[in-house]
Design a protein around this motif. Structure first.
Motif, PDB file in Angstrom:
ATOM      1  N   ALA A  30       0.844  -1.197   0.000  1.00 41.43           N
ATOM      2  CA  ALA A  30       0.000   0.000   0.000  1.00 41.43           C
ATOM      3  C   ALA A  30       0.877   1.245   0.000  1.00 41.43           C
ATOM      4  O   ALA A  30       1.926   1.283   0.652  1.00 41.43           O
ATOM      5  CB  ALA A  30      -0.897  -0.008   1.230  1.00 41.43           C
ATOM      6  N   PRO A  31       0.465   2.278  -0.726  1.00 46.70           N
ATOM      7  CA  PRO A  31       1.244   3.521  -0.745  1.00 46.70           C
ATOM      8  C   PRO A  31       1.379   4.129   0.651  1.00 46.70           C
ATOM      9  O   PRO A  31       0.489   4.012   1.485  1.00 46.70           O
ATOM     10  CB  PRO A  31       0.422   4.444  -1.648  1.00 46.70           C
ATOM     11  CG  PRO A  31      -0.432   3.546  -2.459  1.00 46.70           C
ATOM     12  CD  PRO A  31      -0.699   2.350  -1.591  1.00 46.70           C
ATOM     13  N   ILE A  32       2.509   4.769   0.872  1.00 40.18           N
ATOM     14  CA  ILE A  32       2.812   5.406   2.157  1.00 40.18           C
ATOM     15  C   ILE A  32       2.314   6.842   2.121  1.00 40.18           C
ATOM     16  O   ILE A  32       2.606   7.589   1.186  1.00 40.18           O
ATOM     17  CB  ILE A  32       4.335   5.362   2.416  1.00 40.18           C
ATOM     18  CG1 ILE A  32       4.774   3.908   2.607  1.00 40.18           C
ATOM     19  CG2 ILE A  32       4.712   6.224   3.618  1.00 40.18           C
ATOM     20  CD1 ILE A  32       6.274   3.725   2.673  1.00 40.18           C
ATOM     21  N   ASN A  33       1.568   7.233   3.154  1.00 37.69           N
ATOM     22  CA  ASN A  33       1.086   8.612   3.268  1.00 37.69           C
ATOM     23  C   ASN A  33       2.230   9.482   3.785  1.00 37.69           C
ATOM     24  O   ASN A  33       2.587   9.425   4.961  1.00 37.69           O
ATOM     25  CB  ASN A  33      -0.122   8.696   4.195  1.00 37.69           C
ATOM     26  CG  ASN A  33      -0.699  10.096   4.248  1.00 37.69           C
ATOM     27  OD1 ASN A  33      -0.180  11.029   3.652  1.00 37.69           O
ATOM     28  ND2 ASN A  33      -1.781  10.239   4.970  1.00 37.69           N
ATOM     29  N   ILE A  34       2.790  10.281   2.910  1.00 36.46           N
ATOM     30  CA  ILE A  34       3.926  11.146   3.238  1.00 36.46           C
ATOM     31  C   ILE A  34       3.582  12.118   4.366  1.00 36.46           C
ATOM     32  O   ILE A  34       4.440  12.488   5.150  1.00 36.46           O
ATOM     33  CB  ILE A  34       4.388  11.931   1.979  1.00 36.46           C
ATOM     34  CG1 ILE A  34       4.947  10.977   0.934  1.00 36.46           C
ATOM     35  CG2 ILE A  34       5.380  13.024   2.326  1.00 36.46           C
ATOM     36  CD1 ILE A  34       6.235  10.293   1.327  1.00 36.46           C
ATOM     37  N   ASN A  35       2.326  12.518   4.464  1.00 38.08           N
ATOM     38  CA  ASN A  35       1.934  13.533   5.441  1.00 38.08           C
ATOM     39  C   ASN A  35       1.684  12.999   6.847  1.00 38.08           C
ATOM     40  O   ASN A  35       1.443  13.787   7.762  1.00 38.08           O
ATOM     41  CB  ASN A  35       0.705  14.284   4.933  1.00 38.08           C
ATOM     42  CG  ASN A  35       1.048  15.110   3.714  1.00 38.08           C
ATOM     43  OD1 ASN A  35       2.122  15.688   3.630  1.00 38.08           O
ATOM     44  ND2 ASN A  35       0.145  15.140   2.746  1.00 38.08           N
ATOM     45  N   SER A  36       1.751  11.684   7.028  1.00 40.65           N
ATOM     46  CA  SER A  36       1.560  11.143   8.379  1.00 40.65           C
ATOM     47  C   SER A  36       2.563  10.054   8.738  1.00 40.65           C
ATOM     48  O   SER A  36       2.591   9.617   9.890  1.00 40.65           O
ATOM     49  CB  SER A  36       0.134  10.591   8.527  1.00 40.65           C
ATOM     50  OG  SER A  36      -0.074   9.508   7.633  1.00 40.65           O
TER      51      SER A  36
END
Length: 94
Positions: A30-36
């Protein structure tokens, strides 16, 4: 050269395993949420080590969330080539 059935089966299983192991595993994650994301998670991205992971977090805290992959070039040491390598592995939710 004579191959035994056992040897042939072992070779087939080995080559199949290599094919499965190298078949785009990054796309299965799953893609990583850069903002968290925390530093350990960011460190998993291609071209991002511990110091760049910390730099991403520092930039995010100082100047706000990232809105796109291209915004990552705000971080010292991250250029367009690095962004292109991770583009499909990141997301930017608030």
């Amino acid at each position: 050269m004579k191959l035994s059935m056992k040897g042939l089966l072992a070779a087939l299983l080995f080559s199949t395993g290599i094919g499965i192991a190298s078949s785009g595993m990054a796309q299965d994650i799953a893609p990583i949420n850069i903002n968290s994301a925390d530093p350990e998670l960011l460190d998993e991205l291609p071209g991002i080590g511990p110091s760049r992971a910390e730099a991403i977090i520092e930039e995010r805290e100082a100047n706000g969330n990232f809105k796109s992959a291209d915004d990552l070039t705000r971080v010292s040491g991250i250029g367009p080539a690095t962004v292109d390598r991770m583009r499909d592995q990141v997301k930017f939710e608030e």
